[in-house]
Motif scaffolding. Sequence first.
Motif, short mmCIF file in Angstrom:
data_model
loop_
_atom_site.label_atom_id
_atom_site.label_comp_id
_atom_site.label_asym_id
_atom_site.label_seq_id
_atom_site.Cartn_x
_atom_site.Cartn_y
_atom_site.Cartn_z
N ALA A 215 0.83 -1.20 0.00
CA ALA A 215 0.00 0.00 0.00
C ALA A 215 0.87 1.25 0.00
N ALA A 216 1.94 1.23 0.79
CA ALA A 216 2.84 2.39 0.84
C ALA A 216 3.49 2.62 -0.51
N ALA A 217 3.87 1.55 -1.19
CA ALA A 217 4.50 1.68 -2.51
C ALA A 217 3.50 2.24 -3.52
N LEU A 218 2.25 1.80 -3.45
CA LEU A 218 1.25 2.26 -4.41
C LEU A 218 0.79 3.68 -4.11
N VAL B 253 -4.32 -8.54 1.77
CA VAL B 253 -5.26 -7.83 0.89
C VAL B 253 -6.22 -6.97 1.73
N THR B 254 -6.68 -7.50 2.85
CA THR B 254 -7.55 -6.71 3.73
C THR B 254 -6.83 -5.48 4.25
N ARG B 255 -5.56 -5.65 4.62
CA ARG B 255 -4.78 -4.52 5.11
C ARG B 255 -4.58 -3.47 4.03
N LEU B 256 -4.24 -3.91 2.83
CA LEU B 256 -4.05 -2.96 1.73
C LEU B 256 -5.36 -2.23 1.42
N LYS B 257 -6.47 -2.97 1.43
CA LYS B 257 -7.76 -2.37 1.12
C LYS B 257 -8.14 -1.31 2.14
#
Length: 327
Positions: A184-187, A207-211
């Motif tokens: 997520a940080a990279a995106l 995936v839940t964390r990124l979302k």
Amino acid sequence: MRRIWRPLLVLLLLLAAFVYLTNTSLLASRSAGDPILLAHRGIAQRFDTTALENDTCTAERIFPPTHAFLENTIPSMRASFEAGADIVEIDVHPTTDGKFAVFHDWTVDCRTDGTGVTREHSMAELKKLDIGHGYTADGGKTFPFRGKGIGLMPSLDDVLNAFPNRRFLINVKSRDPEEGAKLAAALKALPANRRAQLMVYGGDEPVTRLKSELPEVKTVSRGSLKACLIRYIAYGWTGIVPETCRNMAVLVPINVAPWLWGWPDRFLNRMEAAGSTVFLLGPYGGGAFSTGIDTPEEIKQLPVGYSGGIWTNEIEMAADALKSKPR
């Protein structure tokens, strides 16, 4: 007794009419355009899938090569886009120097001349490996790609820089929520319009964390897909799309799709309105869930005018077969 059954029968008939009219594709407009082709692993060396286990070294069971491309490499991705792919699926692992390596396996032992867990190396170390080292089609008598894959393992940054306007599905290979946070940080460092071209799938936890940190990015995990489809089957006949189906990549086996309310056009329209993209997979038989639409016979099973997504391991075949399929 007739006084009781007559209004009940009328109610049942009205309900049946409502369900039919709400879900029939005969009254639905089709989305214009061709199907969206997703190339799983890009153009890659195909291998025998018999009795595969999680730790099976697939590089040791490839079929005799018909091309020179290796999966998860920039040349393979470029060839996939040129062949007709709209999206290429890639696999990523975090590295010890804060990058993401684009590579399928949990360890480097199978495909490369290195050893150890992929994520326990730096990106600089991984770039020194020969990723074609372990490929063999004859039980180890010959290694057709040995020495030809040195330096071909890219970072995620390399891929996004090489294809600044292309779409990718990024596969997170772990169950670690911290990996979701790192990705997520990279995106987040990318412009919003670039993030809109990317999707993420993988374990429920990352995936839940990124979302939670990037709700605008389309994602899917086994848990979220199961929740979406079960709820949709339960009450999608009403035309309501469950909240769990919104803004995601909806993966649907081709033999399950006809059982979904409103398939194909109403279903596709509903998911599109919910910000989601549907991808048809190969038939589900209780085994691996990543089989693709990989044969001309499976292409023929697509509904006429189908404009959703297609997940394929055979991008060249799929693109060619679609050209001759009636629209």
